[in-house]
Design an enzyme around this catalytic site. Structure first.
Site, mmCIF file in Angstrom:
data_model
loop_
_atom_site.group_PDB
_atom_site.id
_atom_site.type_symbol
_atom_site.label_atom_id
_atom_site.label_comp_id
_atom_site.label_asym_id
_atom_site.label_seq_id
_atom_site.Cartn_x
_atom_site.Cartn_y
_atom_site.Cartn_z
ATOM 1 N N ASP A 177 0.840 -1.206 0.000
ATOM 2 C CA ASP A 177 0.000 0.000 0.000
ATOM 3 C C ASP A 177 0.875 1.255 0.000
ATOM 4 O O ASP A 177 0.361 2.378 -0.078
ATOM 5 C CB ASP A 177 -0.999 -0.006 1.163
ATOM 6 C CG ASP A 177 -0.332 -0.001 2.521
ATOM 7 O OD1 ASP A 177 0.905 -0.107 2.591
ATOM 8 O OD2 ASP A 177 -1.068 0.111 3.532
ATOM 9 N N GLU A 195 8.665 -4.277 10.303
ATOM 10 C CA GLU A 195 9.107 -2.991 9.739
ATOM 11 C C GLU A 195 9.671 -2.097 10.849
ATOM 12 O O GLU A 195 9.019 -1.887 11.881
ATOM 13 C CB GLU A 195 7.937 -2.280 9.023
ATOM 14 C CG GLU A 195 8.374 -0.937 8.463
ATOM 15 C CD GLU A 195 7.376 -0.281 7.519
ATOM 16 O OE1 GLU A 195 6.354 -0.919 7.159
ATOM 17 O OE2 GLU A 195 7.623 0.875 7.130
ATOM 18 N N GLU A 230 -1.460 -5.463 8.211
ATOM 19 C CA GLU A 230 -0.816 -4.855 9.378
ATOM 20 C C GLU A 230 -1.630 -5.278 10.597
ATOM 21 O O GLU A 230 -2.812 -4.934 10.701
ATOM 22 C CB GLU A 230 -0.779 -3.334 9.224
ATOM 23 C CG GLU A 230 0.107 -2.919 8.060
ATOM 24 C CD GLU A 230 0.236 -1.408 7.902
ATOM 25 O OE1 GLU A 230 -0.148 -0.662 8.828
ATOM 26 O OE2 GLU A 230 0.729 -0.986 6.844
HETATM 27 O O1 KIV Z 1 3.449 -1.219 1.685
HETATM 28 C C1 KIV Z 1 4.651 -1.515 1.711
HETATM 29 O O2 KIV Z 1 5.399 -1.287 0.760
HETATM 30 C C2 KIV Z 1 5.180 -2.132 2.915
HETATM 31 C C3 KIV Z 1 6.657 -2.251 3.045
HETATM 32 C C4 KIV Z 1 7.264 -0.940 3.349
HETATM 33 C C5 KIV Z 1 7.023 -3.289 4.016
HETATM 34 O O3 KIV Z 1 4.440 -2.501 3.749
#
Ligand code: KIV
Length: 288
Positions: A50, A188, A121
């Site tokens: 995202d 992260e 998440e």
């Molecule tokens: O959305 C994304 O690109 C991510 C990465 C930064 C891990 O979640």
């Protein structure tokens, strides 16, 4: 040069890499053309994150991006890299608050994009959803640590696991997610001591994004590595070609060269034009 992918990379390959102690490179990807290049360069796992909200759509957070947009671009990446393991991402608002809606969002992502796994998440309220999805056969990647979708609650884009209590809670959540059926964990922006403990205490592949060297795989936002975004996070490497050239500079020079060619009348030249059939051309010119 790494070899192009020659066979499909799957979750089992990621698990085998974990067992063998080899590290798996992961890059974010948001379009068909780049996906083709990544597959040709041998990148085994592509995350359609995202973060597209920032690097593709220009928002200052990931919150506004829609599920439909993410599904559409994930399907494009799938078409561009049929042999890579494609990780779809669920955006803010598509899975919180209601397990049924979260389940439908993930199922639609899998069905409509053809991705191989779905990233969420997660916090304590997502354990049931992860469990339901795993029970239905979805490979779930549980994203912990800095969760950009919770930026308001976290008080900014700050790295996580700073205190012993925070670090402990993070490790406990990783274990809970594995027990709920998560196929992999993404950490992260956490200190290396925390990721090392997650690696030791769980049995699934751990993908790090600014999470130190113990993780089994590493992911960065591609545009950060290429130097195309205004700010490169401290953990993102500067990606270069074999001669050490800066890709962002090369792209900027290429655009400037187009401007010069058009403005200077060099482009379009004879080699860029289509030709009419000679007899039709004569007839056409007489008509005018
Ligand atoms: O959305 C994304 O690109 C991510 C990465 C930064 C891990 O979640």
């Amino acid at each position: 040069m790494a070899a192009p992918l020659s066979k499909k990379f799957t979750l089992n390959d990621l698990r085998a890499a974990r067992a063998a102690g080899s590290k798996t490179p992961v890059l974010t990807c948001y379009d068909y053309t780049t996906a083709r290049h990544m597959q040709a360069a041998g990148v085994p796992v592509l995350l359609v994150g995202d973060s597209a909200a920032n690097v593709i759509l220009g928002y200052d957070s990931t919150l506004p991006i829609s599920l439909n947009f993410l599904i559409e671009i994930t399907a494009a990446v799938r078409r561009g890299a049929p042999l890579a393991m494609i990780m779809g991402d669920l955006p803010f608002g598509s899975y919180g608050g209601d397990v049924g809606r979260g389940f439908d969002s993930a199922a639609n992502m899998v069905k409509l994009s053809g991705c191989d796994c779905v990233k969420l998440e997660v916090g304590p309220t997502h354990t049931t959803l992860v469990n339901e999805l795993a029970g239905a056969g979805v490979a779930v990647v549980a994203h912990l640590g800095l969760r950009p979708q919770s930026v308001s609650l976290l008080g900014g884009y700050r790295y996580q696991g700073r205190t012993a209590a925070e670090a402990n809670a993070l490790v406990a959540m990783a274990i809970e997610m594995q027990q709920a059926g998560a196929a992999a964990i993404l950490l992260e922006a956490v200190p290396p001591e925390v990721s090392q403990r997650v690696v030791e205490r769980t049995g699934v592949p751990v993908i790090g994004c600014g999470a130190g060297p113990s993780c089994h795989a590493s992911v960065i936002v591609t545009q950060d590595g290429l130097g195309l975004t205004p700010h490169r996070p401290r953990f993102a490497p500067a990606l270069r070609d074999e001669s050490g050239r800066d890709p962002a500079a090369a792209i900027n020079q290429a655009f400037a060269s187009y401007v010069r060619q058009v403005a200077g009348g060099e482009y379009p030249g004879a080699e860029h034009q289509y030709e009419m059939l000679p007899e039709e051309k004569i007839r056409f010119l007489k008509m005018q």
